[in-house]
Design a protein around this motif. Sequence first.
Motif, PDB file in Angstrom:
ATOM      1  N   ASN A 117       0.846  -1.197   0.000  1.00 32.96           N
ATOM      2  CA  ASN A 117       0.000   0.000   0.000  1.00 32.96           C
ATOM      3  C   ASN A 117       0.876   1.239   0.000  1.00 32.96           C
ATOM      4  N   ALA A 118       0.283   2.322  -0.451  1.00 34.89           N
ATOM      5  CA  ALA A 118       0.999   3.592  -0.511  1.00 34.89           C
ATOM      6  C   ALA A 118       0.088   4.685   0.012  1.00 34.89           C
ATOM      7  N   ALA A 119       0.672   5.699   0.618  1.00 34.03           N
ATOM      8  CA  ALA A 119      -0.106   6.775   1.220  1.00 34.03           C
ATOM      9  C   ALA A 119       0.336   8.129   0.670  1.00 34.03           C
ATOM     10  N   TYR A 120      -0.627   9.059   0.666  1.00 30.04           N
ATOM     11  CA  TYR A 120      -0.376  10.434   0.238  1.00 30.04           C
ATOM     12  C   TYR A 120      -1.001  11.347   1.287  1.00 30.04           C
ATOM     13  N   VAL A 121      -0.203  12.238   1.844  1.00 28.97           N
ATOM     14  CA  VAL A 121      -0.688  13.151   2.877  1.00 28.97           C
ATOM     15  C   VAL A 121      -1.297  14.375   2.188  1.00 28.97           C
ATOM     16  N   VAL A 122      -2.610  14.544   2.371  1.00 23.28           N
ATOM     17  CA  VAL A 122      -3.331  15.664   1.762  1.00 23.28           C
ATOM     18  C   VAL A 122      -3.142  16.925   2.591  1.00 23.28           C
ATOM     19  N   SER A 123      -3.249  16.785   3.917  1.00 28.09           N
ATOM     20  CA  SER A 123      -3.057  17.936   4.794  1.00 28.09           C
ATOM     21  C   SER A 123      -2.464  17.468   6.120  1.00 28.09           C
ATOM     22  N   GLY A 124      -1.809  18.404   6.793  1.00 29.23           N
ATOM     23  CA  GLY A 124      -1.168  18.080   8.067  1.00 29.23           C
ATOM     24  C   GLY A 124       0.165  17.377   7.875  1.00 29.23           C
ATOM     25  N   ASP A 125       0.658  16.787   8.947  1.00 28.20           N
ATOM     26  CA  ASP A 125       1.916  16.046   8.955  1.00 28.20           C
ATOM     27  C   ASP A 125       1.688  14.707   9.629  1.00 28.20           C
ATOM     28  N   LEU A 126       2.466  13.729   9.214  1.00 26.12           N
ATOM     29  CA  LEU A 126       2.389  12.398   9.811  1.00 26.12           C
ATOM     30  C   LEU A 126       3.802  11.869   9.962  1.00 26.12           C
ATOM     31  N   THR A 127       4.118  11.396  11.150  1.00 29.39           N
ATOM     32  CA  THR A 127       5.401  10.739  11.368  1.00 29.39           C
ATOM     33  C   THR A 127       5.126   9.248  11.463  1.00 29.39           C
ATOM     34  N   VAL A 128       5.761   8.485  10.582  1.00 29.79           N
ATOM     35  CA  VAL A 128       5.604   7.031  10.570  1.00 29.79           C
ATOM     36  C   VAL A 128       6.754   6.446  11.383  1.00 29.79           C
ATOM     37  N   GLU A 129       6.416   5.563  12.323  1.00 31.03           N
ATOM     38  CA  GLU A 129       7.417   4.969  13.204  1.00 31.03           C
ATOM     39  C   GLU A 129       7.434   3.458  13.031  1.00 31.03           C
ATOM     40  N   ASP A 130       8.624   2.880  12.957  1.00 31.18           N
ATOM     41  CA  ASP A 130       8.783   1.428  12.898  1.00 31.18           C
ATOM     42  C   ASP A 130       9.015   0.931  14.317  1.00 31.18           C
ATOM     43  N   ARG A 131       8.213  -0.042  14.740  1.00 31.45           N
ATOM     44  CA  ARG A 131       8.273  -0.511  16.129  1.00 31.45           C
ATOM     45  C   ARG A 131       9.566  -1.247  16.451  1.00 31.45           C
ATOM     46  N   VAL A 132      10.070  -2.068  15.561  1.00 34.32           N
ATOM     47  CA  VAL A 132      11.244  -2.887  15.841  1.00 34.32           C
ATOM     48  C   VAL A 132      12.538  -2.071  15.764  1.00 34.32           C
ATOM     49  N   SER A 133      12.726  -1.346  14.680  1.00 35.06           N
ATOM     50  CA  SER A 133      13.989  -0.616  14.488  1.00 35.06           C
ATOM     51  C   SER A 133      14.020   0.741  15.184  1.00 35.06           C
ATOM     52  N   GLY A 134      12.829   1.296  15.456  1.00 37.83           N
ATOM     53  CA  GLY A 134      12.777   2.633  16.048  1.00 37.83           C
ATOM     54  C   GLY A 134      12.934   3.742  15.016  1.00 37.83           C
ATOM     55  N   LYS A 135      13.114   3.373  13.736  1.00 45.27           N
ATOM     56  CA  LYS A 135      13.227   4.383  12.682  1.00 45.27           C
ATOM     57  C   LYS A 135      11.923   5.161  12.559  1.00 45.27           C
ATOM     58  N   SER A 136      12.038   6.416  12.140  1.00 46.51           N
ATOM     59  CA  SER A 136      10.844   7.216  11.883  1.00 46.51           C
ATOM     60  C   SER A 136      11.047   8.033  10.615  1.00 46.51           C
ATOM     61  N   HIS A 137       9.928   8.444  10.038  1.00 48.27           N
ATOM     62  CA  HIS A 137       9.946   9.186   8.780  1.00 48.27           C
ATOM     63  C   HIS A 137       8.782  10.175   8.806  1.00 48.27           C
ATOM     64  N   ARG A 138       9.095  11.480   8.715  1.00 48.15           N
ATOM     65  CA  ARG A 138       8.055  12.518   8.736  1.00 48.15           C
ATOM     66  C   ARG A 138       7.623  12.830   7.318  1.00 48.15           C
ATOM     67  N   VAL A 139       6.309  12.865   7.112  1.00 50.04           N
ATOM     68  CA  VAL A 139       5.738  13.139   5.800  1.00 50.04           C
ATOM     69  C   VAL A 139       4.769  14.305   5.947  1.00 50.04           C
ATOM     70  N   SER A 140       4.903  15.307   5.072  1.00 54.46           N
ATOM     71  CA  SER A 140       4.066  16.503   5.131  1.00 54.46           C
ATOM     72  C   SER A 140       3.072  16.526   3.985  1.00 54.46           C
ATOM     73  N   ALA A 141       2.122  17.448   4.080  1.00 53.87           N
ATOM     74  CA  ALA A 141       1.110  17.609   3.036  1.00 53.87           C
ATOM     75  C   ALA A 141       1.785  17.727   1.673  1.00 53.87           C
ATOM     76  N   GLY A 142       1.243  16.994   0.701  1.00 54.23           N
ATOM     77  CA  GLY A 142       1.795  17.014  -0.646  1.00 54.23           C
ATOM     78  C   GLY A 142       2.856  15.953  -0.887  1.00 54.23           C
ATOM     79  N   GLN A 143       3.139  15.145   0.117  1.00 52.98           N
ATOM     80  CA  GLN A 143       4.142  14.089  -0.027  1.00 52.98           C
ATOM     81  C   GLN A 143       3.491  12.712   0.131  1.00 52.98           C
ATOM     82  N   GLY A 144       4.082  11.728  -0.522  1.00 54.97           N
ATOM     83  CA  GLY A 144       3.605  10.359  -0.412  1.00 54.97           C
ATOM     84  C   GLY A 144       4.699   9.476   0.157  1.00 54.97           C
ATOM     85  N   PHE A 145       4.315   8.262   0.560  1.00 52.95           N
ATOM     86  CA  PHE A 145       5.307   7.302   1.037  1.00 52.95           C
ATOM     87  C   PHE A 145       4.789   5.890   0.830  1.00 52.95           C
ATOM     88  N   ALA A 146       5.728   4.976   0.641  1.00 48.22           N
ATOM     89  CA  ALA A 146       5.404   3.557   0.491  1.00 48.22           C
ATOM     90  C   ALA A 146       5.350   2.944   1.882  1.00 48.22           C
TER      91      ALA A 146
END
Length: 152
Positions: free
Chosen positions: A78-107
């Motif tokens: 699945n893939a996501a696209y942030v229309v508005s606001g911000d979202l930080t995606v966090e991986d539970r095992v590795s602790g990695k995170s990735h911030r995505v803002s409005a107008g950006q997508g992520f796999a």
Amino acid sequence: MKILDINTRLLALTAVFASAAYAGDPPEIKAKVAIKEVASWEGTPYKSYPTGQPQLTILEITIPPHTALPWHQHPIPNAAYVVSGDLTVEDRVSGKSHRVSAGQGFAESVNSSHRGVTGDKEAVVIVTYSGVEGTPLSIPDKGEKAEFEHVE
């Protein structure tokens, strides 16, 4: 009669020029790739799609400010696209995170525990799922609530 003919022709010619002036060039159609990935945001390569009757699902998910989604996994790509606001995606095992803002997508991650966390504003995210009939879109981790309760 000749004056009428000339007036008729002038009127017709004026109409042709007026319609040409309004027609102009058609607006340009633009396309922008939001994402094109072979791996999820944290670097895990995608494997093959599940077999069976394909089923595509698109959800518009609205997440209130200062909200952490429950830890969950997706069994399908699945893939996501942030229309508005911000979202930080966090991986539970590795602790990695990735911030995505409005107008950006992520796999998104597949078969990997993760969650999204919003900031000071509500986030609206469009998520496309490529699965097969009968496969859930999201599976909560043990002891967690479902990622989304109501799908209309």
